[in-house]
Design a protein around this motif. Structure first.
Motif, PDB file in Angstrom:
ATOM      1  N   PRO A  43      69.690  38.004  37.973  1.00 60.16           N
ATOM      2  CA  PRO A  43      69.805  36.806  37.682  1.00 60.16           C
ATOM      3  C   PRO A  43      69.610  36.106  36.284  1.00 60.16           C
ATOM      4  O   PRO A  43      68.683  37.068  35.800  1.00 60.16           O
ATOM      5  CB  PRO A  43      69.583  36.151  38.046  1.00 60.16           C
ATOM      6  CG  PRO A  43      68.140  36.650  39.206  1.00 60.16           C
ATOM      7  CD  PRO A  43      68.649  38.568  38.276  1.00 60.16           C
ATOM      8  N   HIS A  44      70.243  35.758  35.547  1.00 57.50           N
ATOM      9  CA  HIS A  44      70.673  34.830  34.134  1.00 57.50           C
ATOM     10  C   HIS A  44      70.201  35.780  32.973  1.00 57.50           C
ATOM     11  O   HIS A  44      69.416  35.871  32.489  1.00 57.50           O
ATOM     12  CB  HIS A  44      68.178  34.316  34.063  1.00 57.50           C
ATOM     13  CG  HIS A  44      68.153  32.762  35.053  1.00 57.50           C
ATOM     14  ND1 HIS A  44      69.178  31.948  35.269  1.00 57.50           N
ATOM     15  CD2 HIS A  44      68.006  33.567  35.888  1.00 57.50           C
ATOM     16  CE1 HIS A  44      68.438  31.579  36.636  1.00 57.50           C
ATOM     17  NE2 HIS A  44      67.301  32.276  37.455  1.00 57.50           N
ATOM     18  N   ALA A  45      71.260  36.992  33.174  1.00 61.03           N
ATOM     19  CA  ALA A  45      71.159  37.840  32.211  1.00 61.03           C
ATOM     20  C   ALA A  45      73.081  37.550  31.912  1.00 61.03           C
ATOM     21  O   ALA A  45      73.766  36.828  32.027  1.00 61.03           O
ATOM     22  CB  ALA A  45      71.453  39.246  33.041  1.00 61.03           C
ATOM     23  N   PRO A  46      72.633  38.198  30.365  1.00 59.81           N
ATOM     24  CA  PRO A  46      73.504  38.133  29.653  1.00 59.81           C
ATOM     25  C   PRO A  46      75.098  38.598  29.794  1.00 59.81           C
ATOM     26  O   PRO A  46      74.900  39.263  30.596  1.00 59.81           O
ATOM     27  CB  PRO A  46      73.671  38.541  28.226  1.00 59.81           C
ATOM     28  CG  PRO A  46      72.290  39.229  28.296  1.00 59.81           C
ATOM     29  CD  PRO A  46      71.498  38.981  29.632  1.00 59.81           C
TER      30      PRO A  46
END
Lengths: 153, 706
Positions: A43-46
């Motif tokens: 999650p919330h990864a580039p």
């Protein structure tokens, strides 16, 4: 004697293609090359962080090298491979389209990165090497896997 | 000088044990214990430190230990009363001794005036002129220590007896065989037998019947002299028999030269409390189980932690491998009584056993940690002019070594906090009808797969109106917010919150309870607070037993398999249509047993918004965050509950919001382990409601500067 001198200054690189371009990485950093297998997204990864995969019990993040350089994400293909590389104690995987060859060049053949406009390229490419049909970009693994700014909270 | 340095290392390792024994003994004395065993154990600990320090020419340490020892000797012999003041000096001296050892280990030198003041305090105890001390004779001055060990030697001393036995003629005449007697002695423990021929008569002489043989037996045993006497009971009066404790016999001077025992094995003396000597005390058969158990440490092995961790990693792989095989078998749909299935089940049990055993290696009792806290308490009490005592319980509770290490700082802070903020001054306490000395109870216990640590003071309790007032002034809560008691208590955990009216020496260091809470959360634990006005405040820290595995609930979220720690799940709920109430566009509340609880869509909170993967009938996991704030996590499905091996994401990647770690599933795929607290807190991120209440407990919230 000349041969010995040459051998000492020779550097070896693994070259591969990603996003239609040729990149290379110091062979000393490459641990192994693996077939692509599905990853677990984070999650919330580039964008370029595809997720994590299990490498004999270690959790390894997989970076899409093409996406890292702002190119389109590497399309899924059975030819895709993951280059497992180490930077310090950190182990990461780089998804590339194909591994091309192992390149042995003298230090003097590495040219400084010409002044390019892309920030990413300036920060992550340490030099270029001319090869038969063109050139390959030598990447700085540390810069590639460095978290860019703060991830979305 | 490698050998020298390794001996030195051993000395400092032993010092740790000795200082621990010292602290333990002093704590017992402070608690009223006056028996000789306890006092001797304390004396011996100091003496052993001195002896070892002498061998390494650690002058400061030797000088201080010597003076300390002198005072202890006076206490032991009864010439000095153990008044509270003396007791205090003893404890402070023990602290200083620990400092000196630490300084010596780091090859530092403490400021001489510090030692001077401690030395002066010791002299005050003696009420005498400072005793001249000559370093010169110390290193090898292993004087006789007239300790009354009875049959219960203190740790550090080889226990046993030296038996000098010389049969008379009558013994042989009565048909006794010395050989059998010696064999009987030998049966009691390791025994060295020396033949004494000194009294052998002249062969040519007239008296060939006079026996000339004598034996000196050096026996290491926990048995008392009485047991030995029983062996020789039948030859009573038929021989010369002399049984002395090994302790006394070690001093050569007490042995007649002709009967000198063989040289003792290397370093058996009390001065070097070698691990072997500790081991010797293991079979303490003395009655009174508990004290014997407490005093006789089991034999231990010092192992490089890396080796243990490598083993733990491998076992983790083994567990995963077993799960993979089991899953493959399941996929093959074999008959359940198939041989292979049965073997794999055995494999599973075996792997679990190994895992538990390996985890137990890392587990350590919290005792040393707690003992360090008594020092913190003393220092805090001294700095604040309050009077406080520490009562500990459950010290033998075992917790993972890393947990213990990382708990030290938070615990230290909480003890200081309890003294500084929790306890009232002596006058205020007496005015409130309490004992002038405050009590802080520090305890540990195992409870359903967790370790519970409680820190409780009997102070005035939290001053809630003041906390609320401060929080309002600092803009931590809206001026009109109406908070429940538990929520007010929870304000203490907000960053930068400090209720100290004046910045004392202890607080005001920029370390608040928020740091404590972060440290506990980082260990996968939780902290809560409860307070009763006038009666005190209690902090409860709940921690996982180990950082390597945990019990998890396997769930599906947006098509992904994830794991939620069981410890944070209160219950799983399949909501009836009328149970969910939408609030605005994005939020919904769950009504359960007459209460409304906020829900958090895990998929959306993680940024996975794949609508196609949305389940039609989501399930809710009711989780409890810090301070009993509840929240319901929306997941697509709940699969099963299993033990998972925790794999950090930090080393190869970094921290991921809402995710605490990862694990490898049976199919080799990685599943993320969710952090329910972070997800629950995430609910109230910037775009969320203007009501400040839910965000109060979010660690990232910084309302205004303070």
């Amino acid at each position: 004697m000349a041969n010995t001198d040459l051998a000492e200054t020779d550097l070896e690189f693994v070259t591969f293609s990603a996003g239609g371009q040729s990149f290379s990485i110091d062979i000393g950093q490459v641990r192994e090359i693996r077939r692509w297998s599905p990853v677990t997204p984070l999650p919330h990864a580039p964008d370029e962080v595809l997720g994590v995969m299990n490498l004999r019990g270690s959790v390894i993040p997989i970076y899409d090298l093409a996406a890292r350089f702002g190119l389109d994400r590497t399309p899924e293909s059975s030819r895709n491979v993951v280059v497992i590389a180490m930077h310090g104690s950190q182990t990461v995987g780089l998804l590339v389209e194909a591994v091309s060859e192992i390149l042995s060049v003298g230090r003097e053949r590495i040219q400084e990165t010409p002044d390019v406009r892309s920030d990413t390229a300036r920060q992550t490419i340490t030099g270029v090497i001319t090869v038969d049909e063109g050139m390959t970009r030598v990447i700085d693994l540390a810069a590639v896997v460095q978290p860019r700014g703060k991830v979305a909270a | 000088m490698a050998p020298q340095s390794s001996i030195r290392d051993t000395f400092f390792e032993e010092c740790e044990d000795l200082l621990e024994a010292l602290a333990e003994g002093l704590a017992a004395m402070a608690g009223g214990a006056r028996d000789t065993d306890t006092v001797n154990a304390v004396f011996r600990a100091v003496h052993s430190v001195k002896g070892g320090a002498g061998a390494f020419a650690l002058t400061d340490l030797v000088a201080f230990a010597h003076r300390f020892e002198t005072v202890l000797d006076a206490i032991r012999s009864g010439t000095l009363d153990l008044t509270p003041e003396v007791m205090h000096t003893m404890q402070r001296s023990a602290d200083h001794l620990a400092d000196l050892v630490e300084a010596a280990r780091n090859e530092d030198v403490l400021a001489p005036d510090v030692s001077e003041s401690f030395l002066a305090n010791l002299d005050v105890c003696l009420g005498a002129e400072p005793e001249p001390f000559d370093m010169g004779d110390t290193p090898f001055d292993f004087a006789v220590i007239p300790l009354d060990f009875g049959n219960d030697p203190a740790p550090g001393a080889p226990a046993g007896h030296v038996i000098r036995f010389r049969p008379r003629q009558q013994l042989f005449a009565n048909g006794h065989d010395p050989c059998l007697l010696i064999a009987a002695v030998h049966a009691l423990g390791p025994c060295e037998v020396a033949l004494d021929l000194s009294a052998l008569p002249d062969w040519d002489g007239p008296d060939a019947l006079t026996p000339g043989l004598g034996w000196t037996l050096r026996l290491e045993t926990q048995e008392s002299a009485t047991v030995l006497q029983e062996i020789f009971e039948f030859v009573d009066g038929l021989c010369e028999l002399d049984i002395v404790p090994l302790e006394d016999a070690l001093v050569p001077a007490t042995l007649p030269p002709a009967m000198a025992a063989p040289p003792p094995p290397p370093a058996p003396g009390p001065e070097v409390g070698s691990p072997a000597a500790y081991g010797a005390a293991k079979q303490d058969l003395a009655p009174g189980g508990e004290s014997a158990e407490a005093r006789g440490p089991k034999p231990t092995l010092r192992v490089d932690l890396d080796r243990v961790d490598r083993l733990i990693n491998s076992v983790g792989e083994l567990i995963i491998n077993q799960a993979m095989i089991a899953q493959r078998l399941q996929d093959m749909a074999l008959a359940s009584d198939d041989d292979v299935s049965l073997h794999v089940e055995d494999y599973r049990l075996l792997a679990r056993d190994i895992q538990e055993a390996v985890m137990a290696i890392r587990a350590q009792p919290v005792k040393p940690l707690f003992q360090r806290m008594s020092r913190i308490l003393r220092e805090a009490a001294e700095a604040t002019g309050k009077s406080a005592r520490l009562v500990t319980f459950g010290e033998n509770t075992e917790v993972d070594k890393t947990v213990i290490e990382r708990l030290a700082d938070p615990l230290m802070h909480m003890i200081r906090n309890a003294v500084d903020h929790g306890l009232e001054g002596p006058e205020a306490r007496r005015a409130a009808g309490k004992d002038g000395t405050g009590t802080i109870r520090l305890g540990a216990a195992h409870r359903s797969g967790s370790v519970i640590i409680t820190i409780r003071d009997d102070g005035a309790g939290l001053n809630r109106p003041r906390i609320l007032d401060i929080a309002r002034r600092k803009g931590l809560v809206a001026p009109d917010a109406d908070l429940a008691d538990a929520e007010i208590d929870g304000l203490l955990f907000l960053p930068g919150f400090s209720t100290a009216a004046s910045v004392s020496n202890l607080s005001g260091r920029g370390v608040g309870l928020d740091v404590v809470r972060n440290a506990v959360t980082a260990l996968g634990g939780r902290i809560s607070i409860a307070s009763v006005p006038g009666q005190g405040t209690e902090f409860t820290i709940s921690l996982p037993l180990t950082l390597a595995v945990m019990d998890g609930m396997v769930v599906s979220v947006a098509g992904q398999t994830m794991v939620v720690p069981i410890t944070s799940i209160l219950e799983t709920i399949r909501p009836a249509p009328g149970d969910l109430h939408r609030v605005g566009t994005d939020d919904s509340l769950l009504s359960i047993r007459g209460r409304f609880i906020p829900t958090v869509d895990v998929a959306r909170s993680l940024g996975f918004t794949d609508p196609s993967a949305r389940a039609d009938f989501p399930l809710l996991l009711l989780v409890e965050g810090e301070n009993q704030s509840q929240c319901a996590l929306v997941v697509d499905a709940v699969h099963d509950q299993r033990q998972v091996v925790i794999k950090g994401l930090d080393s190869n990647y970094g921290q991921v919001p809402g995710v605490s770690a990862a694990t490898v599933l049976g199919d080799g795929q990685i599943a993320l382990i969710l952090d329910p607290d972070a997800i629950a807190a995430h609910r109230a991120s910037p775009a969320a409601t203007a009501v400040p209440r839910p965000s109060l407990f979010h660690p990232d919230v910084h309302h205004g500067q303070h």
